[in-house]
Motif scaffolding. Structure first.
Motif, short mmCIF file in Angstrom:
data_model
loop_
_atom_site.label_atom_id
_atom_site.label_comp_id
_atom_site.label_asym_id
_atom_site.label_seq_id
_atom_site.Cartn_x
_atom_site.Cartn_y
_atom_site.Cartn_z
N HIS A 67 0.85 -1.18 0.00
CA HIS A 67 0.00 0.00 0.00
C HIS A 67 0.88 1.24 0.00
O HIS A 67 2.11 1.13 -0.02
CB HIS A 67 -0.99 -0.01 1.16
N HIS A 69 1.31 3.91 2.12
CA HIS A 69 1.81 4.65 3.28
C HIS A 69 3.33 4.74 3.16
O HIS A 69 3.98 3.82 2.66
CB HIS A 69 1.41 3.94 4.59
N HIS A 72 5.96 2.07 3.60
CA HIS A 72 5.92 0.90 2.71
C HIS A 72 6.36 1.22 1.28
O HIS A 72 6.61 0.29 0.51
CB HIS A 72 4.50 0.29 2.70
N HIS A 151 -7.44 -1.93 6.14
CA HIS A 151 -6.53 -0.86 6.54
C HIS A 151 -7.18 0.45 6.10
O HIS A 151 -8.05 0.43 5.23
CB HIS A 151 -5.18 -1.11 5.85
N ASP A 179 -0.04 -4.15 5.84
CA ASP A 179 -0.73 -3.66 7.05
C ASP A 179 -2.19 -4.07 6.98
O ASP A 179 -2.87 -3.83 5.98
CB ASP A 179 -0.65 -2.14 7.12
ZN LIG Z 1 -0.21 1.38 6.59
#
Ligand SMILES: [Zn+2]
Ligand SMILES: [Zn+2]
Length: 270
Positions: A67, A69, A72, A151, A179
């Motif tokens: 994802h 964020h 990551h 998430h 996550d």
């Molecule tokens: Zn995350």
């Protein structure tokens, strides 16, 4: 397949590890086409540095993002610089390498460009082939299934099946949650895998008042491993402020199989 947990710190880099990054390698000895394959799952902040201890970034075959964020994906910016300006092999030197596939959620191309601060006349396509996930796909001998997780932003767990190193001639499967909080999909992602690399960012008790749909605790990670029948559990995405022994103890209360809390640079063969 060999898994190296390059970055195991949760949500931000810690003193002993970068943020999320995991290297999956198929050795030339077990690869059907006789050449080695190197695939990265996530490239969070700081991870491009430690990754170079384990593989030459020029030898990567794909980067698969769970994802978008920063913990990551944000080191994709550094990887772009590496591929563009490397003195021997960078595109600026007139070499013609195929762009590196970087797959992620739908807005992956826009988010990487935004994070880099790409100018209106610039274009990353000579270095990076930024593509959204569209179902199951192959990277060389690896079959990858992205599975939607639970998430606050669009997020995928990645189920990777490839040639087994420990059972020659057979296939092995590992699953990486990225996550997620507990959900049916994460149990399906981990169903009967040889190794489950599972996030465990929260603690029971301490984080009980946080809204659902963000992270697993060690206990919830153990529950996923037990319900899925995972053969081995490796806990990751553990922030520096957590008690690692407590995380492991939470998981062990739910899951009776072999388990450990990942460290940067640890390797596992499946
Ligand atoms: Zn995350
Ligand atoms: Zn994270």
């Amino acid at each position: 397949m060999r898994l190296t947990t390059v970055g195991t710190s949760g949500s931000f880099a810690g003193p002993d590890s970068p943020a999320s990054c995991h290297l999956v390698q198929v050795g030339a000895d077990v690869s059907p086409d006789g050449r080695a394959w190197n695939v990265v799952l996530d490239l969070g902040n700081g991870a491009l540095g430690a990754l170079q201890r384990h593989v030459d970034p020029l030898a990567l075959d794909a980067v698969l993002l769970s994802h978008l964020h920063p913990d990551h994906f944000v080191d994709v910016c550094g990887l772009y610089v590496y591929l563009r300006y490397h003195p021997g092999a960078g595109a600026e030197r007139g070499t013609h390498r195929a762009p590196l596939p970087v797959l992620g959620p739908d807005d992956v191309a826009a988010r990487v460009a935004q994070a880099y601060g790409l100018g209106p006349d610039e274009d990353m396509s000579a270095q990076l082939d930024l593509r959204p996930y569209a179902g199951t796909f192959d990277v060389g001998p690896l079959r990858v299934e992205p599975v939607p997780m639970y998430h606050p932003v669009p997020a995928f767990g990645l189920r990777v099946t490839g040639p087994s190193t420990v059972r020659p001639g057979e296939r092995a499967t590992l699953a990486y949650t990225g996550d997620t909080d507990y959900c049916e999909n994460v149990v399906g992602l981990a169903r009967d895998v040889d190794l489950l690399l599972c996030e465990a960012a929260f603690h029971e008790g301490r984080d009980d008042l946080v809204e659902p749909g963000i992270h697993l605790t060690g206990r919830r990670a153990g529950r996923v491993a037990r319900e899925a029948g995972a053969r081995r559990l490796v806990l990751t995405h553990v922030p520096p402020w957590n008690d690692r022994a407590a995380t492991a103890a939470e998981a062990a209360g739910e899951y009776a199989g072999p388990l450990e809390v990942a460290t940067s640079g640890a390797t596992y063969t499946v």
